[in-house]
Design an enzyme around this catalytic site. Structure first.
Site, PDB file in Angstrom:
ATOM      1  N   GLY A  12       0.792  -1.204   0.217  1.00  0.00           N
ATOM      2  CA  GLY A  12       0.136  -0.105  -0.114  1.00  0.00           C
ATOM      3  C   GLY A  12       0.657   1.117   0.060  1.00  0.00           C
ATOM      4  O   GLY A  12       1.741   1.362   0.778  1.00  0.00           O
ATOM      5  N   THR A 141       5.378   2.382   5.829  1.00  0.00           N
ATOM      6  CA  THR A 141       4.156   1.952   5.934  1.00  0.00           C
ATOM      7  C   THR A 141       3.332   3.016   6.887  1.00  0.00           C
ATOM      8  O   THR A 141       3.806   3.553   7.944  1.00  0.00           O
ATOM      9  CB  THR A 141       4.076   0.601   6.825  1.00  0.00           C
ATOM     10  OG1 THR A 141       2.878   0.303   7.262  1.00  0.00           O
ATOM     11  CG2 THR A 141       5.055   0.770   8.175  1.00  0.00           C
ATOM     12  N   ASP A 143       0.851   2.152   8.687  1.00  0.00           N
ATOM     13  CA  ASP A 143       0.645   1.503   9.965  1.00  0.00           C
ATOM     14  C   ASP A 143       1.518   1.907  11.154  1.00  0.00           C
ATOM     15  O   ASP A 143       1.058   1.589  12.297  1.00  0.00           O
ATOM     16  CB  ASP A 143       0.270  -0.058   9.776  1.00  0.00           C
ATOM     17  CG  ASP A 143      -0.763  -0.451   9.033  1.00  0.00           C
ATOM     18  OD1 ASP A 143      -1.866   0.469   8.940  1.00  0.00           O
ATOM     19  OD2 ASP A 143      -0.619  -1.270   8.040  1.00  0.00           O
ATOM     20  N   MET A 189      -7.602   2.982   9.009  1.00  0.00           N
ATOM     21  CA  MET A 189      -6.720   1.810   8.721  1.00  0.00           C
ATOM     22  C   MET A 189      -6.156   1.368  10.053  1.00  0.00           C
ATOM     23  O   MET A 189      -5.700   2.031  11.024  1.00  0.00           O
ATOM     24  CB  MET A 189      -5.759   1.894   7.489  1.00  0.00           C
ATOM     25  CG  MET A 189      -6.541   2.045   6.087  1.00  0.00           C
ATOM     26  SD  MET A 189      -5.286   2.259   4.867  1.00  0.00           S
ATOM     27  CE  MET A 189      -6.336   1.969   3.365  1.00  0.00           C
ATOM     28  N   GLY A 190      -5.703   0.044   9.902  1.00  0.00           N
ATOM     29  CA  GLY A 190      -4.860  -0.468  11.015  1.00  0.00           C
ATOM     30  C   GLY A 190      -5.447  -1.795  11.380  1.00  0.00           C
ATOM     31  O   GLY A 190      -6.430  -1.895  12.337  1.00  0.00           O
ATOM     32  N   ARG A 191      -5.158  -2.797  10.667  1.00  0.00           N
ATOM     33  CA  ARG A 191      -5.538  -4.107  10.892  1.00  0.00           C
ATOM     34  C   ARG A 191      -5.393  -4.853  12.225  1.00  0.00           C
ATOM     35  O   ARG A 191      -5.965  -5.607  12.808  1.00  0.00           O
ATOM     36  CB  ARG A 191      -4.865  -4.934   9.680  1.00  0.00           C
ATOM     37  CG  ARG A 191      -5.390  -6.432  10.042  1.00  0.00           C
ATOM     38  CD  ARG A 191      -4.792  -7.299   8.874  1.00  0.00           C
ATOM     39  NE  ARG A 191      -5.139  -6.659   7.458  1.00  0.00           N
ATOM     40  CZ  ARG A 191      -6.134  -7.192   6.764  1.00  0.00           C
ATOM     41  NH1 ARG A 191      -7.024  -8.070   7.232  1.00  0.00           N
ATOM     42  NH2 ARG A 191      -6.421  -6.570   5.404  1.00  0.00           N
ATOM     43  N   GLU A 246      -9.628  -0.539  11.828  1.00  0.00           N
ATOM     44  CA  GLU A 246     -10.430  -1.461  11.155  1.00  0.00           C
ATOM     45  C   GLU A 246     -10.413  -2.550  11.565  1.00  0.00           C
ATOM     46  O   GLU A 246     -11.169  -3.722  11.530  1.00  0.00           O
ATOM     47  CB  GLU A 246     -10.021  -1.555   9.590  1.00  0.00           C
ATOM     48  CG  GLU A 246      -8.540  -1.948   9.586  1.00  0.00           C
ATOM     49  CD  GLU A 246      -8.009  -2.041   8.208  1.00  0.00           C
ATOM     50  OE1 GLU A 246      -8.749  -1.824   6.968  1.00  0.00           O
ATOM     51  OE2 GLU A 246      -6.689  -1.817   8.036  1.00  0.00           O
ATOM     52  N   TYR A 296      -8.428   4.885   1.127  1.00  0.00           N
ATOM     53  CA  TYR A 296      -7.266   5.684   0.660  1.00  0.00           C
ATOM     54  C   TYR A 296      -7.128   7.037   0.821  1.00  0.00           C
ATOM     55  O   TYR A 296      -5.890   7.567   0.732  1.00  0.00           O
ATOM     56  CB  TYR A 296      -7.707   5.424  -0.977  1.00  0.00           C
ATOM     57  CG  TYR A 296      -7.304   4.092  -1.651  1.00  0.00           C
ATOM     58  CD1 TYR A 296      -7.021   2.905  -0.429  1.00  0.00           C
ATOM     59  CD2 TYR A 296      -7.621   3.620  -2.687  1.00  0.00           C
ATOM     60  CE1 TYR A 296      -6.844   1.496  -1.109  1.00  0.00           C
ATOM     61  CE2 TYR A 296      -7.130   2.566  -3.145  1.00  0.00           C
ATOM     62  CZ  TYR A 296      -7.224   1.216  -2.268  1.00  0.00           C
ATOM     63  OH  TYR A 296      -6.937  -0.099  -2.726  1.00  0.00           O
ATOM     64  N   LEU A 297      -8.145   7.834   1.146  1.00  0.00           N
ATOM     65  CA  LEU A 297      -8.129   9.345   1.372  1.00  0.00           C
ATOM     66  C   LEU A 297      -7.007   9.604   2.340  1.00  0.00           C
ATOM     67  O   LEU A 297      -6.025  10.438   2.135  1.00  0.00           O
ATOM     68  CB  LEU A 297      -9.146   9.883   1.902  1.00  0.00           C
ATOM     69  CG  LEU A 297     -10.633   9.662   0.987  1.00  0.00           C
ATOM     70  CD1 LEU A 297     -11.833  10.147   1.462  1.00  0.00           C
ATOM     71  CD2 LEU A 297     -10.213  10.405  -0.241  1.00  0.00           C
TER      72      LEU A 297
END
Length: 419
Positions: A12, A141, A143, A189-191, A246, A296-297
């Site tokens: 990403g 990243t 993240d 985001m942040g799995r 997320e 994506y923003l």
């Protein structure tokens, strides 16, 4: 005799990955007596497999500067993991064959944990094949979960975007809450880690300030405690702003938003946790809500990139080349924090083998006792990373981003066919 170099972007993308690319480009061009041609892979490591190489010398000084201020991957990125095992040896041999054909002796791979693993494998496999490649990872990243480096390029800009977006949306909701929406949910985001969600806490100065709830993957989601907290915020402040990673999970360890599918890396695909939380609030509390997914923003918002982040991204790209020329191999440049106030940092490096496939979670002492907010220690860590602005130039009211139609050099090998 000097060797050529190969640079590729992976995974990403971010709003500052191209700053790292330009750090590599400028450093190679400034060391033309030691490194020959720099090739960029079209669409990441796939560019090596398909022998789609872009000669960076076709770029003018103005185009390089324009790329530096452009989000996304200027040369194309990919999600393609080179795994271990005899069944993948043909892919490694293909990459080394392409490197041999184009006299490439340096490999700079710009990505996260999986990408650092690939860079490490290339160093080992090329040595075993008798054509040793100097392989250097370039961290990236949003993240912020790579170990050893104090911060990861891409994260500071996402943190700035999320903090500002949370503030602006909260002002909107607060002004309408008396007769309209009372709950706003922003999914970021942040799995597996809550670094991005935590950044929303930068705007909170007193208890009444948003975000009223932050949900971290590092904490088990407690439905009752969550609903109680939402009700408390609405009763006492008139509205409730929630920022959620997320990847939050329930007590059984399952993602609240799991769809049952996986991506090309084998990661479980998530279907959106914000609507799940919104439905829960509607059923349990009956409040009117709105939700948004930054998606994506958040990672493409170069117009509001952090000055610190942009500076570090470029510096790490340059340092990657310096490490290669100093005789280092199979390593990754890192940011080392010297102090918070004033914020000072320097660059160092660590072996790729210690970084590959590792994740750094949000430390326990960065999450407060409620499990819904960050601590002063977390604020001290985050604050320097969003400082400064790195605005792109504008033309006719829009950012002047690069859209360059690259041409690949002539291939020297037969086309690659994946078996």
């Amino acid at each position: 005799m000097k060797k050529n170099a190969f640079y590729a972007q992976s995974g990403g993308v971010t709003s500052v990955i191209n700053a790292s690319a330009c750090g590599v480009i400028d450093a190679v061009l400034n060391n033309s007596d030691k490194i020959g041609t720099l090739y960029a892979g079209r669409n990441g490591i796939l560019g090596a497999l398909h022998e789609e190489l872009i000669d960076v010398r076709q770029l003018s000084t103005e185009q390089i500067a324009q790329i530096r201020q452009t989000p996304g991957g200027a040369f194309g990125s990919c999600r393609f993991k080179l795994k271990s095992g005899p069944q993948y040896d043909a892919m490694y041999r293909r990459i080394i064959d392409v490197f041999k054909a184009h006299d490439i002796g340096y490999f700079f791979y710009n990505g996260g944990g999986d990408s650092q693993d690939t860079a490490d494998k290339i160093a080992t496999f090329s040595r075993d094949m008798g054509y040793p490649i100097v392989s250097i990872g370039v961290p990236k990243t949003i993240d912020n979960d790579l170990p050893f480096t104090d911060s990861c390029p891409g994260f500071g800009s996402v943190a700035k975007y999320v903090a500002i977006s949370t503030l602006e949306a909260s002002l909107d909701v607060a002004s309408m809450a008396e007769s309209s929406t009372k709950v706003f949910i922003l999914e970021v985001m942040g799995r597996h880690t809550g670094w991005i969600a935590a950044s929303a806490g930068l705007i909170k100065q007193v208890d009444a300030d948003p975000p009223h709830i932050i949900l971290f993957p590092e904490r088990v989601f407690d439905e009752q405690a969550f609903c109680d907290r939402v009700a408390y915020a609405v009763k006492n402040y008139g509205y409730c702003t929630i920022v959620t990673s997320e990847g939050i999970r329930n007590s059984e360890g399952a993602f609240l938003s799991e769809r049952g599918t996986t991506d090309s890396f084998g990661h479980k695909q998530l279907g959106g946790v914000a609507p799940v939380l919104a439905q829960l609030i509607q059923e349990k509390l009956g409040y009117k809500y709105h939700w948004a997914v930054s998606d994506y923003l958040q990672r493409a918002a170069r117009h509001i990139a952090s000055g610190t982040d942009t500076e570090q991204a470029y510096a790490l790209g340059q340092h990657a080349v310096a490490l290669a020329l100093s005789g280092k191999n199979a390593c990754m440049p890192i940011v080392v924090r010297d102090s918070d106030k004033p914020y000072r940092w320097h660059l160092s490096d660590v072996p790729l083998s210690t970084v590959a496939n590792q994740e750094r979670p949000l430390p326990d002492n960065y999450i407060d006792d409620t499990g819904f907010a960050i601590t002063p220690a977390c604020l001290d860590y985050l604050s320097p990373l969003i400082q400064g602005e790195a605005y792109p130039t504008y033309t006719n009211g829009l950012p002047n981003y690069a859209r360059i139609p690259f041409t690949c050099v002539e291939a020297k090998l037969p086309k690659w066919k994946q078996s």
